[in-house]
Design an enzyme around this catalytic site. Structure first.
Site, PDB file in Angstrom:
ATOM      1  N   ASN A   1      23.772   1.393   2.916  1.00 41.12           N
ATOM      2  CA  ASN A   1      23.370   0.120   2.323  1.00 41.12           C
ATOM      3  C   ASN A   1      24.339  -0.190   1.183  1.00 41.12           C
ATOM      4  O   ASN A   1      24.243   0.404   0.115  1.00 41.12           O
ATOM      5  CB  ASN A   1      21.925   0.250   1.805  1.00 41.12           C
ATOM      6  N   TRP A   2      25.265  -1.106   1.466  1.00 40.36           N
ATOM      7  CA  TRP A   2      26.286  -1.428   0.449  1.00 40.36           C
ATOM      8  C   TRP A   2      25.729  -2.306  -0.669  1.00 40.36           C
ATOM      9  O   TRP A   2      26.399  -2.543  -1.671  1.00 40.36           O
ATOM     10  CB  TRP A   2      27.476  -2.135   1.102  1.00 40.36           C
ATOM     11  N   LYS A   3      24.530  -2.830  -0.473  1.00 30.78           N
ATOM     12  CA  LYS A   3      23.924  -3.746  -1.458  1.00 30.78           C
ATOM     13  C   LYS A   3      24.888  -4.906  -1.752  1.00 30.78           C
ATOM     14  O   LYS A   3      25.531  -5.381  -0.831  1.00 30.78           O
ATOM     15  CB  LYS A   3      23.525  -2.975  -2.721  1.00 30.78           C
TER      16      LYS A   3
ATOM     17  N   HIS B   1      13.257  -3.848   1.186  1.00 28.64           N
ATOM     18  CA  HIS B   1      13.874  -2.927   0.224  1.00 28.64           C
ATOM     19  C   HIS B   1      13.242  -3.158  -1.154  1.00 28.64           C
ATOM     20  O   HIS B   1      12.942  -4.300  -1.513  1.00 28.64           O
ATOM     21  CB  HIS B   1      15.391  -3.159   0.174  1.00 28.64           C
TER      22      HIS B   1
ATOM     23  N   GLU C   1      14.468  -3.345  -3.999  1.00 28.98           N
ATOM     24  CA  GLU C   1      15.188  -4.305  -4.847  1.00 28.98           C
ATOM     25  C   GLU C   1      14.794  -5.741  -4.486  1.00 28.98           C
ATOM     26  O   GLU C   1      14.792  -6.626  -5.339  1.00 28.98           O
ATOM     27  CB  GLU C   1      16.697  -4.077  -4.727  1.00 28.98           C
TER      28      GLU C   1
ATOM     29  N   GLU D   1      11.590   5.564   0.477  1.00 27.03           N
ATOM     30  CA  GLU D   1      12.490   5.490  -0.674  1.00 27.03           C
ATOM     31  C   GLU D   1      11.667   5.375  -1.960  1.00 27.03           C
ATOM     32  O   GLU D   1      11.302   4.259  -2.361  1.00 27.03           O
ATOM     33  CB  GLU D   1      13.393   4.257  -0.566  1.00 27.03           C
TER      34      GLU D   1
ATOM     35  N   GLY E   1      19.196   4.848  -6.951  1.00 24.57           N
ATOM     36  CA  GLY E   1      20.286   4.537  -7.873  1.00 24.57           C
ATOM     37  C   GLY E   1      20.213   5.260  -9.205  1.00 24.57           C
ATOM     38  O   GLY E   1      20.897   4.892 -10.154  1.00 24.57           O
TER      39      GLY E   1
ATOM     40  N   SER F   1      19.193   8.162  -3.988  1.00 30.40           N
ATOM     41  CA  SER F   1      20.167   9.060  -4.634  1.00 30.40           C
ATOM     42  C   SER F   1      20.638  10.208  -3.738  1.00 30.40           C
ATOM     43  O   SER F   1      20.884  11.317  -4.220  1.00 30.40           O
ATOM     44  CB  SER F   1      19.615   9.606  -5.956  1.00 30.40           C
TER      45      SER F   1
ATOM     46  N   GLY G   1      22.621   4.491  -0.433  1.00 31.78           N
ATOM     47  CA  GLY G   1      23.086   3.328  -1.185  1.00 31.78           C
ATOM     48  C   GLY G   1      24.401   3.616  -1.878  1.00 31.78           C
ATOM     49  O   GLY G   1      25.461   3.638  -1.247  1.00 31.78           O
ATOM     50  N   GLY G   2      24.331   3.870  -3.180  1.00 31.54           N
ATOM     51  CA  GLY G   2      25.522   4.058  -4.011  1.00 31.54           C
ATOM     52  C   GLY G   2      26.595   4.942  -3.397  1.00 31.54           C
ATOM     53  O   GLY G   2      27.786   4.575  -3.401  1.00 31.54           O
TER      54      GLY G   2
HETATM   55  P1  PGA Z   1      20.855   4.936  -3.664  1.00 30.43           P
HETATM   56  O1  PGA Z   1      20.179   3.707  -2.905  1.00 30.43           O
HETATM   57  O2  PGA Z   1      21.367   5.879  -2.587  1.00 30.43           O
HETATM   58  O3  PGA Z   1      21.956   4.340  -4.467  1.00 30.43           O
HETATM   59  O4  PGA Z   1      19.808   5.583  -4.480  1.00 30.43           O
HETATM   60  C1  PGA Z   1      19.395   3.888  -1.772  1.00 30.43           C
HETATM   61  C2  PGA Z   1      18.883   2.550  -1.315  1.00 30.43           C
HETATM   62  O5  PGA Z   1      18.666   1.680  -2.154  1.00 30.43           O
HETATM   63  O6  PGA Z   1      18.687   2.329  -0.119  1.00 30.43           O
END
Ligand code: PGA
Length: 227
Positions: A8-10, A87, A89, A155, A161, A191, A211-212
């Site tokens: 997930n590149w966001k 998600h 976010e 999650e 993050g 994470s 993600g990150g």
């Molecule tokens: P993260 O994000 O790996 O940066 O914690 C995971 C996600 O939001 O899917």
């Protein structure tokens, strides 16, 4: 079953040159990459890619007077198979409710997509209570057959993050709880790094949502290899 790893590149990177560089570096990985909408078409320009593409969100209607929205049908028409829905976010920053998420899931399934539904508790919340509430509302009215097409990503919001991943033993408790409610693939996200990725698969998760760390090609390749 082979673990399903989803990147997930966001809202990154901020230009096509960087996006293409990243696509190129990970092109031999058998994963799903969910970049921002505007980079979804670059697959036509990069040769010999093994990854599949997915979207990070979609609308709950297929078309109409909804300025700024992208519909599941449009994603399907682009040749995509996967879409992340709900998600944290989006729930937090864009006020997506369980009712909206339920509509999005139904619309994505109708368009023939495989939704990746994100669920999880915030810091201090009771994980089981939050998970069962989200599953009940988000999956309301979805047929048994369609439920098996949905991928669940557990999650915990506090782990996203922050570098503070949910320890695999603890995550397994949530996994077992989710398994009692729905019979489908369940991923862990929050994470994830290359040192820990394998542990989640070992305790029984069917894959990872990253993600990150997916923005760092070398680290992402290691995550996939180790898992
Ligand atoms: P993260 O994000 O790996 O940066 O914690 C995971 C996600 O939001 O899917």
């Amino acid at each position: 079953m082979k673990p399903l790893i989803i990147a997930n590149w966001k809202c990154n990177p901020t230009n096509l040159i960087e996006a293409k560089k990243l696509f190129n570096k990970v092109r031999s990985l058998d994963v799903v990459i969910c970049p921002p909408f505007v980079y979804l078409n670059t697959r036509y320009k990069i040769q010999d890619t093994k990854y599949k593409l997915g979207a990070q969100n979609c609308h709950y209607e297929q078309s109409g007077t909804y300025t700024g929205e992208i519909s599941p049908k449009m994603l399907e028409d682009l040749g995509l198979k996967y879409v992340i829905i709900g998600h944290s976010e989006r729930r937090i920053h864009f006020k997506e409710t369980d009712e909206m998420i339920n509509k999005k899931l139904k619309a994505a399934l109708k368009a023939g997509l495989k939704p990746i539904l994100c669920i999880g508790e915030k810091k201090g919340e009771n994980a089981k209570k939050i998970i069962s509430g989200q599953l009940k509302k988000d999956l309301k009215g979805i047929s048994k057959k369609d439920l098996s097409k949905i991928i669940i990503a557990y999650e915990p919001v506090w782990a996203i993050g922050t570098g503070d991943f949910c320890k695999p033993d603890k995550a397994k408790k949530a996994l077992d709880f989710i398994k009692q409610k729905i019979n489908t693939r369940i991923l862990y996200g929050g994470s994830v790094n290359s040192k820990i990725s394998k542990s989640y698969i070992k305790v029984g998760f069917n894959g990872l949502l990253v993600g990150g760390a997916s923005l760092d090609a070398q680290e992402f390749i290691k995550i996939v290899k180790n898992a």
